[in-house]
Motif scaffolding. Structure first.
Motif: not given
Length: 651
Positions: A507-514
């Protein structure tokens, strides 16, 4: 009656021993009118065949027996003996079966060893385990021999020694007592004692070749390759087949955890002076192939574990010096010999095929010979390597043809049910009904628990999967060791760590990557202090992970960030709020978005949970076993909710 000698001499020697014997028996039992078989032709033919194999070491499994006249003869004679023992006046035996039995009886009754074989067949009994040791004092030597081998076949070592104690050396052939005692010690895992008594068998004794094999196998189990080589050097070149020698090499390598020791066992055996072809016609093929497949499975299973570890550590490439890795890993050291002896891997034989396909091809002749252990090994290998589709395709084929529906295959039923549940196979319901009918409720529950674990593990990130499986293993070990009143803090910590890993990675890292860092900074600056009040901590945490994608958030900052973003104050700048929430919502399913804004997602890492299961073991406080079990269930439930909330699980 025509003389059967010329036709006997024309039986092709390219046929197996079992097939040659069947032809000979049929040729010499034609006169069903006068009921007189051709003794004169059969007895010398069989005597010559048996004499030609006395120096060889027989392999008493399904395939080995078929390639050996001594074992094929014993097996067929025993079958005929059983038929005659159960025959009655009202239900007489088939005429040809009776004639064949008479052929054997006449052939064997000419010498002492033959009489012992006849007596053993006639003395065979259908006894349960407790009856094996009853009436030993009055039992005949033939009965004692029969019971001795039955006890060893059933792995009742204590009973075997008890029966052996009633056998007198004077009732046995030269060297036979020492051979039988060495065999009892070997079957009981007493390898040094087995070697001691095997060495007492004279080289002129009929049991000498088998005693040498016991010595060699005992040395192999002790991991002494040089001693294996020395033992078999006393046999003739063709006393052992290629597969029998290869098996000794693999056994030695496995038990010594050394490829070099395995090579020493095989050494420069005369059989390997020319190219060796591993064929189902080799008497030792069945035993060798079963162990060979086990070793290859163990090697590949460990290699897959290494691959998972590499992924979990975010490493791109495998270790450059794989030989050093093998040397440092006890499982790889023990199983690598099978890789070196397998030309079909990596297309070295010119044939490229998958490992599991190779297993099926190798074991199929053994399975077709009636070896049920080989069938189990094949299914266990497919299961251990997680090739579930292949497992169920083969099982479904055998199941629909009614080949594995009897109670001898209950273990395969349970394993197949577990795999079927794991991959949601159409056969699941039918297997469940079958298990219910067989009273396998407890086994069914265990299979469902194992399937649930595998289903969860398969969906986790590499690091989450490593942590989850290790935590399950630790919990299972603790349960078996009865640590009810011991501290179980590390168990709870291990399970709760899985949630921390998955929440970051899914959740957190995929969201941050965008999120573009420059755009986030610009929106934050434009919003000013008034437009970010109530989100400052969360925005700082988010910025840190956008700026450093390799960073993982601790549960405290992560929980605070999600809580702030999921419940924004009315004063938050509209553009900033839309930007951040859009990045987060792209990683959430509709039910995930509802959970995020309704506090459900934050509650999975609530302060109370962290204080109950994560922090105590990290700070030296006691956690009871029951609390650890509760934590395990909470983590299981939470992961199942994450699967429905986070988009990345679907991809």
């Amino acid at each position: 009656m025509p003389d059967a000698t010329p036709p006997l001499n024309k039986i092709p020697i390219t046929l197996s021993a079992e097939e040659q014997l069947a032809h000979a028996l049929d040729l010499c039992s034609q006169d069903t009118e006068r009921m007189i078989p051709d003794y004169a032709a059969f007895a010398p033919w069989l005597a010559e065949k048996l004499k030609s194999e006395r120096h060889r070491v027989p392999v008493p499994d399904h395939m080995g027996a078929g390639e050996n006249f001594i074992l094929s003869t014993a097996r067929e004679f025993a079958r005929l003996g059983e038929i005659l023992k159960h025959a009655t006046k009202e239900n007489p035996p088939d005429r040809k079966d009776f004639l064949k039995f008479k052929l054997f009886f006449f052939a064997f009754h000419g010498d002492e060893r033959g009489k012992a074989v006849v007596d053993g067949i006639l003395a065979s009994e259908n006894l349960d385990d407790l009856q094996l040791t009853e009436g030993l004092a009055s039992a005949s030597p033939a009965t004692l021999r029969s019971r001795l081998f039955t006890a060893m076949h059933r792995d009742r070592g204590h009973d075997a020694f008890l029966i052996l104690g009633h056998l007198k050396e004077s009732d046995l052939h030269a060297g036979e007592y020492a051979y039988l005692r060495s065999l009892c010690h070997f079957r009981s895992g007493q390898f040094n004692e087995a070697i001691e008594y095997a060495q007492r068998v004279p080289s002129t004794a009929l049991d000498f070749p088998r005693s040498v094999e016991i010595r060699a196998r005992s040395h192999a189990y002790l991991g002494d390759g040089a001693a294996v080589k020395q033992a078999i050097a006393g046999l003739r070149k063709d006393a052992l087949s290629a597969c029998q020698v290869l098996l000794l090499g693999e056994l030695t390598a496995y038990h010594s955890r050394s490829v070099e020791a395995g090579a020493a066992a095989m050494g420069d055996h005369p059989l390997f002076q020319s190219q060796v072809v591993i064929s189902p016609r080799d008497p030792g093929y069945g035993e060798f192939t079963k162990f060979h497949v086990r070793l290859l499975t163990g090697f590949e299973e460990r290699r897959a574990e290494m691959a998972d570890a590499i992924l979990a550590k975010d490493e791109i490439a495998a270790p450059s010096d794989f030989a050093a890795v093998v040397e440092s890993d006890p499982t790889l050291r023990a199983t690598a010999v099978a890789l070196l002896l397998e030309p079909r891997i990596d297309g070295r034989s010119g044939i490229k095929q998958s490992l599991t396909s190779m297993f099926s091809d190798s074991l199929l002749p053994v399975i077709e010979a009636g070896d049920r252990e080989a069938l189990r090994i094949l299914f266990q290998s497919l299961y251990r390597l997680r090739t579930y589709d292949e497992f169920m395709a083969l099982f479904n084929q055998l199941w629909t043809s009614n080949q594995i529906k009897d109670t001898d295959f209950l273990d395969l039923h349970a394993l197949a049910y577990q795999v079927a549940v794991t991959i949601n196979h159409p056969l699941t319901d039918e297997l469940r009904v079958s298990m219910d009918a067989l009273g396998m409720k407890d086994i069914q529950s265990s299979a469902e628990e194992a399937a649930q674990r595998e289903t969860i593990a398969a969906r986790l990130t590499p690091m989450g999967r490593e942590s989850y499986r290790l935590s399950l293993r630790a919990m299972d070990n603790a349960t078996q060791e009865d640590v009810l009143w011991r501290d179980a803090g590390l168990l709870a910590l291990g399970f709760f760590r899985v949630i921390e890993i998955e929440l970051n990675e899914r959740f957190v890292r995929p969201a941050a990557s965008g999120i573009a860092l420059a755009q986030l900074d610009a929106l934050r600056a434009a919003a000013g202090q008034a437009g970010t009040k109530g989100w400052n901590a969360g925005l700082s945490t988010l910025r840190s992970i956008v700026a450093n994608p390799s960073e993982r958030l601790m549960l405290g900052p992560l929980r605070e960030m999600c809580n702030e973003f999921g419940h924004p104050p009315a004063t938050i700048d509209a553009n900033l709020r839309a930007f951040v929430q859009a990045a987060l919502e792209t990683q959430l399913t509709p039910s995930g978005r509802a959970a995020f804004f309704a506090q459900d997602l934050v509650d999975t890492v609530s302060s109370s949970r962290v204080q109950s299961y994560r922090n105590p073991p990290a700070h030296g406080r006691f956690v009871g076993f029951s609390e650890a079990m509760t934590c395990k269930q909470i983590v299981t439930d939470t992961l199942n909710r994450y699967f429905s909330w986070f988009v990345s699980y679907a991809t």
